[in-house]
Design a protein around this motif. Structure first.
Motif, PDB file in Angstrom:
ATOM      1  N   ALA A   1       2.609  16.328   5.630  1.00 27.05           N
ATOM      2  CA  ALA A   1       3.922  14.961   7.124  1.00 27.05           C
ATOM      3  C   ALA A   1       4.870  15.404   5.783  1.00 27.05           C
ATOM      4  O   ALA A   1       5.991  15.146   6.378  1.00 27.05           O
ATOM      5  N   ASP A   2       4.814  15.728   4.204  1.00 23.14           N
ATOM      6  CA  ASP A   2       5.537  15.561   3.589  1.00 23.14           C
ATOM      7  C   ASP A   2       6.159  13.961   3.633  1.00 23.14           C
ATOM      8  O   ASP A   2       7.619  13.403   3.776  1.00 23.14           O
ATOM      9  N   ARG A   3       5.613  12.895   3.494  1.00 23.52           N
ATOM     10  CA  ARG A   3       6.039  12.099   4.098  1.00 23.52           C
ATOM     11  C   ARG A   3       5.807  10.257   2.438  1.00 23.52           C
ATOM     12  O   ARG A   3       4.235  10.757   2.415  1.00 23.52           O
ATOM     13  N   ARG A   4       6.334   9.963   1.809  1.00 25.03           N
ATOM     14  CA  ARG A   4       5.869   9.005   0.881  1.00 25.03           C
ATOM     15  C   ARG A   4       6.535   7.765   1.109  1.00 25.03           C
ATOM     16  O   ARG A   4       7.794   7.683   1.233  1.00 25.03           O
ATOM     17  N   PHE A   5       6.053   6.628   1.303  1.00 27.56           N
ATOM     18  CA  PHE A   5       6.428   5.296   1.921  1.00 27.56           C
ATOM     19  C   PHE A   5       5.553   4.352   1.213  1.00 27.56           C
ATOM     20  O   PHE A   5       4.609   4.843   1.018  1.00 27.56           O
ATOM     21  N   ASP A   6       6.066   2.713   1.278  1.00 29.22           N
ATOM     22  CA  ASP A   6       4.738   1.669   0.310  1.00 29.22           C
ATOM     23  C   ASP A   6       4.992   1.049   2.523  1.00 29.22           C
ATOM     24  O   ASP A   6       6.365   0.437   2.406  1.00 29.22           O
ATOM     25  N   MET A  41       0.290  -1.234  -0.424  1.00 26.22           N
ATOM     26  CA  MET A  41       0.327  -0.115  -0.212  1.00 26.22           C
ATOM     27  C   MET A  41       0.790   1.439  -0.030  1.00 26.22           C
ATOM     28  O   MET A  41       1.883   1.183   0.824  1.00 26.22           O
ATOM     29  N   ALA A  42       0.461   2.051  -0.648  1.00 27.48           N
ATOM     30  CA  ALA A  42       1.274   3.431  -0.726  1.00 27.48           C
ATOM     31  C   ALA A  42       1.000   4.405   0.197  1.00 27.48           C
ATOM     32  O   ALA A  42      -0.381   4.877  -0.072  1.00 27.48           O
ATOM     33  N   GLN A  43       1.819   5.025   1.002  1.00 28.47           N
ATOM     34  CA  GLN A  43       1.508   5.888   1.647  1.00 28.47           C
ATOM     35  C   GLN A  43       1.639   7.436   2.013  1.00 28.47           C
ATOM     36  O   GLN A  43       3.524   6.974   1.199  1.00 28.47           O
ATOM     37  N   HIS A  44       1.236   8.394   1.722  1.00 22.00           N
ATOM     38  CA  HIS A  44       1.351   9.720   1.259  1.00 22.00           C
ATOM     39  C   HIS A  44       0.724  11.232   1.824  1.00 22.00           C
ATOM     40  O   HIS A  44      -0.231  10.630   2.506  1.00 22.00           O
TER      41      HIS A  44
END
Length: 337
Positions: free
Chosen positions: A102-107, A95-98
């Motif tokens: 919060a300026d965060r992007r991760f799987d 799942m792509a988390q963005h």
């Protein structure tokens, strides 16, 4: 000479001995002797059935040393899984988390309980005793399953899969099961393994996780075994990958071992095998490969040297006798490259 042949109910004593030597975690053999005997009876009936359609029958194969008459291994093909008895696995999804704020992007990976392989064929129960290891017995037992499928394709599914044994400790416990599955099933690994092999798996639907299990919540030593193969199954995995199977992030719900799959038409042994008419010959300077009777009644396979001449194949008398063949019979041959 080693031959892979259709199992008979009279093989029960040697199958029980193989099952005992397989140890904890070998799910397909982790059943009581009476169930192993029932499996042989059903397999013998299935081999004799005059059908040409897919059923839920299991075709059991035994690996026999013709010189001693002893069984040194076994393998099996379940023609159809996941229909009357669900075929549960964990599917690992990403799942792509963005978050712009919060300026965060991760799987993030998570496991979901699924029954995605309904109608597929399963190859499994591949086990070779100490006496048969190092003789090519494992490869013969493995490839014989695909030659059996080639003998009557309508009996089998469009997709074929195999579950590989996951990491199990020397004491028979599983690090994956202890942390992930035990809290849901409230039983030890051996009991869950035995129930999975001997019941309709309703207990998995009743007790199993209903929601996602996030991989990042697992301890590092548990994450490390996810999708990994037990040391004794590394060779089997290599054979499956050579045949064209691939891992697509499906794992066993008890030990975390990998499930691999492919389209049946893409299995190398099936794709590369050819039909011939057999005759007696002295195969000097011939080619090596696997020869099968290419029929369900009295199915047999062995590794041998042959002479290829158009659509005719020359085979020595010993092989003809071991496979119970007569001149003029139709056979199937996979040539070793």
């Amino acid at each position: 000479m080693l031959i892979a042949r259709a199992a008979k109910r009279t093989d029960i004593d040697e199958l029980i001995a193989l099952a005992k030597s397989a140890g904890t975690g070998f799910t397909s053999l982790a059943v009581p002797p009476e169930q192993l005997e029932e499996r042989l009876v059903k397999s013998e009936t299935a081999f004799a059935a005059q059908i040409s359609r897919q059923t839920e029958d299991t075709y059991q194969l035994m690996l026999e040393d013709t010189e001693t008459g002893h069984i040194v291994g076994c393998s099996a093909v379940k023609a159809m899984v996941g229909v009357s008895k669900p075929y549960w696995d964990f599917k690992i999804i990403t799942m792509a988390q963005h978050s712009a704020e919060a300026d965060r992007r991760f799987d993030m990976d998570a496991m979901l309980l699924v029954n995605d392989f309904a109608g597929a064929t399963e190859v499994g129960t591949l086990f070779v005793s100490e006496a048969g290891r190092g003789t090519g017995a494992g490869r013969l037992a493995a490839q014989s399953r695909y030659l059996l499928m080639a003998a009557d394709r309508p009996r089998f599914g469009e997709k074929v899969l195999a579950e590989l044994r996951g990491v199990v400790r020397d004491d028979g416990s599983s690090p994956f099961y202890d942390y992930v599955s035990r809290p849901f099933f409230k039983m030890d690994f051996a009991e869950a393994d035995q129930l999975s092999a001997s019941t309709d798996n309703q207990f998995i639907l009743d007790l199993g996780p209903k929601h996602l299990i996030y991989m990042d919540l697992l301890p590092p030593d548990v994450r490390a075994v996810v999708g990994q193969t037990h040391a004794v199954g590394v060779g089997a995995r290599k054979l499956l990958e050579w045949e064209g199977f691939h891992y697509d992030r499906y794992i066993d719900i008890f030990d975390g071992g990998p499930l691999v799959s492919t389209w049946t038409e893409n299995v190398r042994t099936i794709r590369e095998s050819r039909q011939y008419t057999v005759r007696a010959a002295t195969p000097h300077g011939g080619v090596q490969g696997l020869l099968s009777t290419d029929r369900f009644d009295n199915f047999r396979t062995t590794r041998t040297t042959v002479i290829l001449d158009g659509d005719v194949i020359g085979v020595d008398f010993e092989t003809l006798q071991a496979l119970d063949l007569c001149e003029g019979d139709r056979v199937r041959f996979w040539r070793q490259r």
